[in-house]
Design a protein around this motif. Structure first.
Motif, PDB file in Angstrom:
ATOM      1  N   SER A  92     -11.406   1.775  -5.389  1.00 49.69           N
ATOM      2  CA  SER A  92     -11.763   1.512  -3.993  1.00 49.69           C
ATOM      3  C   SER A  92     -10.560   1.090  -3.156  1.00 49.69           C
ATOM      4  CB  SER A  92     -12.839   0.428  -3.925  1.00 49.69           C
ATOM      5  OG  SER A  92     -12.341  -0.807  -4.420  1.00 49.69           O
ATOM      6  N   ALA A  93      -9.453   0.735  -3.821  1.00 49.36           N
ATOM      7  CA  ALA A  93      -8.247   0.300  -3.121  1.00 49.36           C
ATOM      8  C   ALA A  93      -7.368   1.510  -2.809  1.00 49.36           C
ATOM      9  CB  ALA A  93      -7.476  -0.705  -3.979  1.00 49.36           C
ATOM     10  N   ARG A  94      -6.968   1.616  -1.545  1.00 51.44           N
ATOM     11  CA  ARG A  94      -6.185   2.770  -1.123  1.00 51.44           C
ATOM     12  C   ARG A  94      -5.002   2.343  -0.277  1.00 51.44           C
ATOM     13  NH1 ARG A  94     -11.231   6.721   0.706  1.00 51.44           N
ATOM     14  NH2 ARG A  94     -12.267   6.687  -1.320  1.00 51.44           N
ATOM     15  N   GLY A  95      -3.921   3.062  -0.447  1.00 50.22           N
ATOM     16  CA  GLY A  95      -2.753   2.863   0.386  1.00 50.22           C
ATOM     17  C   GLY A  95      -2.323   4.203   0.961  1.00 50.22           C
ATOM     18  N   VAL A  96      -1.283   4.175   1.774  1.00 49.28           N
ATOM     19  CA  VAL A  96      -0.758   5.397   2.381  1.00 49.28           C
ATOM     20  C   VAL A  96       0.741   5.433   2.144  1.00 49.28           C
ATOM     21  CG1 VAL A  96      -0.489   6.717   4.508  1.00 49.28           C
ATOM     22  CG2 VAL A  96      -2.544   5.354   4.149  1.00 49.28           C
ATOM     23  N   ASN A  97       1.248   6.592   1.769  1.00 52.39           N
ATOM     24  CA  ASN A  97       2.672   6.749   1.514  1.00 52.39           C
ATOM     25  C   ASN A  97       3.187   7.973   2.260  1.00 52.39           C
ATOM     26  OD1 ASN A  97       5.274   6.988   0.511  1.00 52.39           O
ATOM     27  ND2 ASN A  97       4.695   6.472  -1.595  1.00 52.39           N
ATOM     28  N   GLY A  98       4.045   7.745   3.232  1.00 52.26           N
ATOM     29  CA  GLY A  98       4.642   8.844   3.983  1.00 52.26           C
ATOM     30  C   GLY A  98       6.140   8.912   3.840  1.00 52.26           C
ATOM     31  N   ARG A  99       6.683   8.246   2.801  1.00 52.33           N
ATOM     32  CA  ARG A  99       8.127   8.251   2.609  1.00 52.33           C
ATOM     33  C   ARG A  99       8.601   9.649   2.210  1.00 52.33           C
ATOM     34  NH1 ARG A  99       6.634   3.386   0.197  1.00 52.33           N
ATOM     35  NH2 ARG A  99       6.802   4.269  -1.894  1.00 52.33           N
ATOM     36  N   PRO A 100       9.754  10.082   2.716  1.00 48.81           N
ATOM     37  CA  PRO A 100      10.229  11.441   2.450  1.00 48.81           C
ATOM     38  C   PRO A 100      10.285  11.820   0.977  1.00 48.81           C
ATOM     39  CG  PRO A 100      11.475  10.504   4.256  1.00 48.81           C
ATOM     40  CD  PRO A 100      10.602   9.394   3.722  1.00 48.81           C
TER      41      PRO A 100
END
Length: 330
Positions: A92-100
Protein backbone atom coordinates in the motif's frame (compact mmCIF):
# COMPACT_ATOMS: atom_id res chain seq x y z
CA UNK A 1 -11.97 0.88 -36.32
CA UNK A 2 -12.03 4.63 -35.81
CA UNK A 3 -8.60 6.16 -35.33
CA UNK A 4 -7.32 9.33 -33.74
CA UNK A 5 -3.96 11.04 -33.98
CA UNK A 6 -1.76 11.28 -30.90
CA UNK A 7 -0.51 14.83 -30.54
CA UNK A 8 -0.01 17.24 -33.42
CA UNK A 9 2.10 14.99 -35.61
CA UNK A 10 1.96 11.61 -33.94
CA UNK A 11 0.70 8.25 -35.15
CA UNK A 12 -2.88 7.21 -35.73
CA UNK A 13 -4.12 4.72 -33.14
CA UNK A 14 -7.52 3.25 -32.33
CA UNK A 15 -9.87 5.78 -30.72
CA UNK A 16 -10.65 3.16 -28.08
CA UNK A 17 -7.73 1.33 -26.57
CA UNK A 18 -7.50 -1.47 -24.04
CA UNK A 19 -6.37 -0.83 -20.48
CA UNK A 20 -4.64 -4.00 -19.36
CA UNK A 21 -4.15 -3.19 -15.64
CA UNK A 22 -7.08 -5.24 -14.35
CA UNK A 23 -5.77 -8.35 -16.06
CA UNK A 24 -3.05 -8.57 -13.41
CA UNK A 25 -3.81 -6.28 -10.48
CA UNK A 26 -6.24 -4.39 -8.25
CA UNK A 27 -9.54 -5.92 -9.36
CA UNK A 28 -9.43 -9.31 -7.67
CA UNK A 29 -9.09 -12.72 -9.33
CA UNK A 30 -7.80 -12.90 -12.90
CA UNK A 31 -7.13 -15.51 -15.56
CA UNK A 32 -4.03 -14.99 -17.71
CA UNK A 33 -5.25 -17.36 -20.42
CA UNK A 34 -8.53 -15.52 -20.85
CA UNK A 35 -6.73 -12.18 -20.72
CA UNK A 36 -4.39 -13.15 -23.56
CA UNK A 37 -7.35 -14.35 -25.62
CA UNK A 38 -9.04 -11.00 -24.96
CA UNK A 39 -5.95 -9.08 -26.10
CA UNK A 40 -5.83 -11.17 -29.27
CA UNK A 41 -9.54 -10.51 -29.82
CA UNK A 42 -8.89 -6.78 -29.45
CA UNK A 43 -6.20 -6.92 -32.12
CA UNK A 44 -8.49 -8.94 -34.36
CA UNK A 45 -11.13 -6.21 -34.03
CA UNK A 46 -8.63 -3.55 -35.11
CA UNK A 47 -7.94 -2.10 -31.68
CA UNK A 48 -4.28 -1.08 -31.58
CA UNK A 49 -3.65 0.96 -28.41
CA UNK A 50 -2.67 -1.34 -25.52
CA UNK A 51 -1.89 0.26 -22.17
CA UNK A 52 0.09 -1.17 -19.25
CA UNK A 53 2.62 -0.03 -16.61
CA UNK A 54 5.54 -1.51 -14.73
CA UNK A 55 3.74 -1.16 -11.39
CA UNK A 56 0.77 -3.29 -12.44
CA UNK A 57 1.38 -6.57 -10.69
CA UNK A 58 4.00 -5.23 -10.10
CA UNK A 59 5.69 -6.15 -13.39
CA UNK A 60 3.45 -9.12 -14.20
CA UNK A 61 1.12 -7.14 -16.46
CA UNK A 62 3.98 -6.22 -18.79
CA UNK A 63 5.03 -9.87 -18.88
CA UNK A 64 1.46 -10.89 -19.71
CA UNK A 65 1.20 -8.34 -22.50
CA UNK A 66 4.56 -9.47 -23.84
CA UNK A 67 3.27 -13.03 -24.12
CA UNK A 68 0.17 -11.84 -25.95
CA UNK A 69 2.25 -9.82 -28.41
CA UNK A 70 4.42 -12.69 -29.60
CA UNK A 71 3.93 -12.94 -33.33
CA UNK A 72 1.59 -9.92 -33.32
CA UNK A 73 3.83 -7.03 -32.35
CA UNK A 74 3.23 -5.08 -35.57
CA UNK A 75 -0.52 -4.93 -34.88
CA UNK A 76 -0.13 -3.15 -31.55
CA UNK A 77 0.77 0.31 -30.34
CA UNK A 78 2.24 -0.38 -26.91
CA UNK A 79 2.06 2.17 -24.11
CA UNK A 80 3.63 1.59 -20.73
CA UNK A 81 4.54 3.74 -17.76
CA UNK A 82 7.30 4.17 -15.17
CA UNK A 83 7.69 6.19 -12.01
CA UNK A 84 5.48 4.71 -9.29
CA UNK A 85 7.66 2.68 -6.94
CA UNK A 86 6.13 0.13 -4.59
CA UNK A 87 7.48 -0.93 -1.21
CA UNK A 88 8.01 -4.73 -1.34
CA UNK A 89 7.24 -4.92 2.39
CA UNK A 90 4.09 -2.80 2.19
CA UNK A 91 2.15 -2.93 -1.11
CA UNK A 92 0.00 0.00 0.00
CA UNK A 93 3.05 2.28 0.33
CA UNK A 94 4.02 4.08 -2.85
CA UNK A 95 6.65 6.54 -3.90
CA UNK A 96 7.55 8.30 -7.13
CA UNK A 97 10.93 8.27 -8.84
CA UNK A 98 11.67 10.58 -11.76
CA UNK A 99 15.46 10.64 -11.51
CA UNK A 100 17.18 10.31 -14.90
CA UNK A 101 19.13 7.18 -13.99
CA UNK A 102 15.91 5.50 -12.88
CA UNK A 103 14.15 6.51 -16.11
CA UNK A 104 16.76 4.62 -18.14
CA UNK A 105 16.77 1.58 -15.84
CA UNK A 106 12.98 1.37 -15.78
CA UNK A 107 12.77 1.54 -19.56
CA UNK A 108 15.30 -1.26 -20.03
CA UNK A 109 13.40 -3.43 -17.56
CA UNK A 110 10.05 -2.78 -19.29
CA UNK A 111 11.50 -3.60 -22.71
CA UNK A 112 12.78 -6.90 -21.36
CA UNK A 113 9.47 -7.85 -19.72
CA UNK A 114 7.49 -6.89 -22.81
CA UNK A 115 9.90 -8.70 -25.10
CA UNK A 116 10.03 -5.83 -27.58
CA UNK A 117 12.73 -3.55 -28.95
CA UNK A 118 10.85 -0.27 -28.79
CA UNK A 119 8.07 1.13 -26.59
CA UNK A 120 5.63 3.10 -28.73
CA UNK A 121 4.47 5.49 -25.99
CA UNK A 122 6.34 5.87 -22.72
CA UNK A 123 4.62 7.74 -19.87
CA UNK A 124 5.86 9.10 -16.60
CA UNK A 125 3.16 7.54 -14.39
CA UNK A 126 3.21 10.30 -11.78
CA UNK A 127 5.25 13.47 -11.52
CA UNK A 128 8.10 13.31 -9.01
CA UNK A 129 7.83 16.47 -6.85
CA UNK A 130 11.51 16.23 -5.95
CA UNK A 131 12.88 16.11 -9.50
CA UNK A 132 12.35 18.96 -11.98
CA UNK A 133 10.18 17.77 -14.84
CA UNK A 134 12.82 19.08 -17.22
CA UNK A 135 15.30 16.52 -15.90
CA UNK A 136 12.89 13.62 -16.13
CA UNK A 137 11.67 14.48 -19.62
CA UNK A 138 15.24 15.12 -20.68
CA UNK A 139 16.09 11.53 -19.77
CA UNK A 140 12.97 10.32 -21.57
CA UNK A 141 14.07 12.26 -24.65
CA UNK A 142 17.36 10.37 -24.55
CA UNK A 143 15.35 7.16 -24.82
CA UNK A 144 13.74 8.48 -28.00
CA UNK A 145 17.14 9.43 -29.40
CA UNK A 146 18.45 5.93 -28.70
CA UNK A 147 15.47 4.26 -30.41
CA UNK A 148 14.11 2.62 -27.25
CA UNK A 149 10.98 4.79 -27.23
CA UNK A 150 8.97 6.41 -30.05
CA UNK A 151 6.72 8.93 -28.28
CA UNK A 152 6.54 10.46 -24.81
CA UNK A 153 3.63 10.96 -22.44
CA UNK A 154 2.83 12.12 -18.92
CA UNK A 155 0.13 10.89 -16.57
CA UNK A 156 -1.81 13.08 -14.14
CA UNK A 157 0.43 16.08 -14.73
CA UNK A 158 -0.92 19.61 -14.34
CA UNK A 159 -1.19 21.99 -17.25
CA UNK A 160 1.76 23.99 -15.93
CA UNK A 161 3.93 20.88 -15.67
CA UNK A 162 2.89 19.79 -19.15
CA UNK A 163 3.88 23.16 -20.57
CA UNK A 164 7.35 22.90 -19.01
CA UNK A 165 7.75 19.36 -20.30
CA UNK A 166 6.83 20.34 -23.85
CA UNK A 167 9.69 22.84 -23.89
CA UNK A 168 12.11 19.94 -23.45
CA UNK A 169 10.57 17.45 -25.89
CA UNK A 170 7.22 17.08 -27.66
CA UNK A 171 4.65 15.27 -25.50
CA UNK A 172 2.19 13.20 -27.52
CA UNK A 173 -0.29 12.31 -24.78
CA UNK A 174 -1.37 13.21 -21.29
CA UNK A 175 -3.19 10.43 -19.46
CA UNK A 176 -5.75 11.21 -16.77
CA UNK A 177 -8.84 9.81 -15.18
CA UNK A 178 -11.70 11.22 -17.25
CA UNK A 179 -15.31 10.08 -17.35
CA UNK A 180 -18.84 11.20 -16.61
CA UNK A 181 -18.06 11.19 -12.90
CA UNK A 182 -14.41 12.33 -13.16
CA UNK A 183 -14.39 15.57 -15.10
CA UNK A 184 -11.27 16.97 -13.47
CA UNK A 185 -9.41 17.60 -16.77
CA UNK A 186 -12.17 20.04 -17.74
CA UNK A 187 -12.20 21.86 -14.40
CA UNK A 188 -8.49 21.99 -13.53
CA UNK A 189 -7.20 23.34 -16.84
CA UNK A 190 -5.59 20.08 -17.96
CA UNK A 191 -7.67 19.66 -21.11
CA UNK A 192 -7.23 23.30 -22.04
CA UNK A 193 -3.46 23.00 -21.67
CA UNK A 194 -3.45 19.89 -23.84
CA UNK A 195 -5.23 21.79 -26.59
CA UNK A 196 -2.92 24.79 -26.41
CA UNK A 197 0.10 22.52 -26.64
CA UNK A 198 -1.18 20.00 -29.19
CA UNK A 199 -1.24 17.07 -26.75
CA UNK A 200 -3.88 14.32 -26.86
CA UNK A 201 -5.77 13.42 -23.70
CA UNK A 202 -5.97 9.68 -23.02
CA UNK A 203 -8.80 8.92 -20.61
CA UNK A 204 -8.25 6.04 -18.21
CA UNK A 205 -11.12 4.66 -16.14
CA UNK A 206 -13.63 6.11 -18.62
CA UNK A 207 -16.23 3.76 -17.13
CA UNK A 208 -15.64 4.92 -13.56
CA UNK A 209 -13.75 1.73 -12.68
CA UNK A 210 -16.71 -0.28 -13.91
CA UNK A 211 -19.31 1.59 -11.87
CA UNK A 212 -20.87 3.39 -14.83
CA UNK A 213 -21.68 0.08 -16.53
CA UNK A 214 -24.49 -0.52 -14.02
CA UNK A 215 -23.13 -3.97 -13.21
CA UNK A 216 -22.00 -3.06 -9.68
CA UNK A 217 -24.89 -2.87 -7.24
CA UNK A 218 -23.24 -3.43 -3.86
CA UNK A 219 -19.76 -3.28 -2.29
CA UNK A 220 -20.18 -7.03 -1.82
CA UNK A 221 -19.87 -7.40 -5.60
CA UNK A 222 -16.12 -6.84 -5.19
CA UNK A 223 -13.62 -9.59 -4.40
CA UNK A 224 -11.97 -9.34 -1.00
CA UNK A 225 -8.72 -8.06 -2.57
CA UNK A 226 -10.38 -5.61 -4.97
CA UNK A 227 -8.99 -2.16 -4.23
CA UNK A 228 -12.36 -0.53 -4.90
CA UNK A 229 -13.50 -1.77 -1.48
CA UNK A 230 -11.20 0.90 -0.05
CA UNK A 231 -11.80 3.66 -2.61
CA UNK A 232 -13.78 6.66 -1.28
CA UNK A 233 -16.34 6.59 -4.09
CA UNK A 234 -17.23 2.99 -3.35
CA UNK A 235 -17.61 3.30 0.40
CA UNK A 236 -20.48 4.15 2.75
CA UNK A 237 -22.87 6.90 1.79
CA UNK A 238 -20.77 7.77 -1.26
CA UNK A 239 -21.60 4.40 -2.80
CA UNK A 240 -25.34 4.95 -2.36
CA UNK A 241 -25.25 8.49 -3.76
CA UNK A 242 -23.13 7.43 -6.74
CA UNK A 243 -25.43 4.50 -7.41
CA UNK A 244 -28.23 7.01 -7.97
CA UNK A 245 -26.07 8.63 -10.66
CA UNK A 246 -25.67 5.26 -12.32
CA UNK A 247 -29.44 4.93 -12.47
CA UNK A 248 -29.47 8.16 -14.45
CA UNK A 249 -26.90 6.71 -16.85
CA UNK A 250 -29.09 3.66 -17.33
CA UNK A 251 -32.11 5.81 -18.06
CA UNK A 252 -30.23 7.93 -20.60
CA UNK A 253 -28.76 4.83 -22.24
CA UNK A 254 -32.16 3.16 -22.51
CA UNK A 255 -33.49 6.23 -24.27
CA UNK A 256 -30.57 6.09 -26.69
CA UNK A 257 -30.91 2.37 -27.30
CA UNK A 258 -27.42 1.49 -26.08
CA UNK A 259 -25.85 0.09 -22.93
CA UNK A 260 -24.75 2.35 -20.05
CA UNK A 261 -21.12 1.54 -20.83
CA UNK A 262 -21.56 2.54 -24.45
CA UNK A 263 -23.20 5.83 -23.47
CA UNK A 264 -20.40 6.63 -21.01
CA UNK A 265 -17.68 5.87 -23.56
CA UNK A 266 -19.46 7.74 -26.34
CA UNK A 267 -19.61 10.79 -24.06
CA UNK A 268 -15.85 10.68 -23.48
CA UNK A 269 -15.09 10.36 -27.19
CA UNK A 270 -17.52 13.19 -27.97
CA UNK A 271 -15.41 15.62 -25.95
CA UNK A 272 -13.11 16.11 -28.94
CA UNK A 273 -11.08 14.37 -31.62
CA UNK A 274 -8.04 14.86 -29.39
CA UNK A 275 -9.55 12.65 -26.67
CA UNK A 276 -9.05 8.86 -26.60
CA UNK A 277 -10.23 6.30 -24.05
CA UNK A 278 -8.69 3.10 -22.71
CA UNK A 279 -11.42 1.16 -20.89
CA UNK A 280 -10.12 -1.98 -19.23
CA UNK A 281 -11.67 -5.40 -19.37
CA UNK A 282 -10.67 -9.04 -19.03
CA UNK A 283 -13.53 -10.43 -21.11
CA UNK A 284 -14.15 -10.55 -24.84
CA UNK A 285 -17.87 -9.91 -24.39
CA UNK A 286 -17.20 -6.67 -22.51
CA UNK A 287 -14.63 -5.66 -25.11
CA UNK A 288 -17.18 -6.07 -27.88
CA UNK A 289 -19.72 -4.09 -25.89
CA UNK A 290 -17.21 -1.27 -25.39
CA UNK A 291 -16.37 -1.17 -29.08
CA UNK A 292 -20.06 -0.71 -29.77
CA UNK A 293 -19.67 2.79 -28.32
CA UNK A 294 -17.98 3.79 -31.57
CA UNK A 295 -21.37 3.54 -33.27
CA UNK A 296 -23.14 5.77 -30.74
CA UNK A 297 -23.52 9.36 -31.90
CA UNK A 298 -24.62 11.94 -29.36
CA UNK A 299 -26.37 15.09 -30.53
CA UNK A 300 -25.78 18.50 -28.99
CA UNK A 301 -29.09 18.19 -27.17
CA UNK A 302 -28.17 14.74 -25.84
CA UNK A 303 -24.79 15.99 -24.63
CA UNK A 304 -26.51 18.87 -22.86
CA UNK A 305 -28.92 16.44 -21.19
CA UNK A 306 -26.00 14.31 -20.00
CA UNK A 307 -24.16 17.38 -18.69
CA UNK A 308 -27.27 18.37 -16.74
CA UNK A 309 -27.17 15.03 -14.92
CA UNK A 310 -23.38 15.00 -14.55
CA UNK A 311 -22.02 18.45 -13.71
CA UNK A 312 -18.31 18.74 -12.97
CA UNK A 313 -18.71 17.79 -9.30
CA UNK A 314 -21.44 15.15 -9.60
CA UNK A 315 -19.62 12.23 -8.00
CA UNK A 316 -19.46 11.79 -4.23
CA UNK A 317 -16.03 11.09 -2.76
CA UNK A 318 -12.53 11.39 -4.14
CA UNK A 319 -11.39 9.06 -6.90
CA UNK A 320 -8.42 8.15 -4.71
CA UNK A 321 -7.75 8.35 -1.00
CA UNK A 322 -5.93 11.46 0.21
CA UNK A 323 -2.43 10.13 -0.53
CA UNK A 324 -3.37 9.21 -4.06
CA UNK A 325 -5.03 12.56 -4.71
CA UNK A 326 -1.82 14.33 -3.74
CA UNK A 327 -0.15 12.62 -6.69
CA UNK A 328 -2.55 13.90 -9.38
CA UNK A 329 -2.50 17.22 -11.23
CA UNK A 330 1.08 17.69 -10.02
Amino acid sequence: MQTRTLGNNGPKVSALGLGCMGMSAFYGAHDDTESIVTIHHALDRGLTLLDTADMYGPHTNEVLLGKALKGRREQAFVATKFGIVLDPNDPSARGVNGRPAYVHAACDASLKRLGIDTIDLYYQHRVDPHVPIEETVGAMAELVASGKVRYLGLSEASGATLERACKVHPIAALQSGFSLWTRDPQSNGMLGACRRLGVSLVAYSPLGRGFLTGAIRSPDDFDADDFRRHSPRFMGDNFARNLRLVEQVKTLAAGKGCSPAQLALAWVLAQGDDVLAIPGTRKRSRLDENLGALDVRLSVAELEAIDAVFPLDAASGGRYADEGMRMVNA
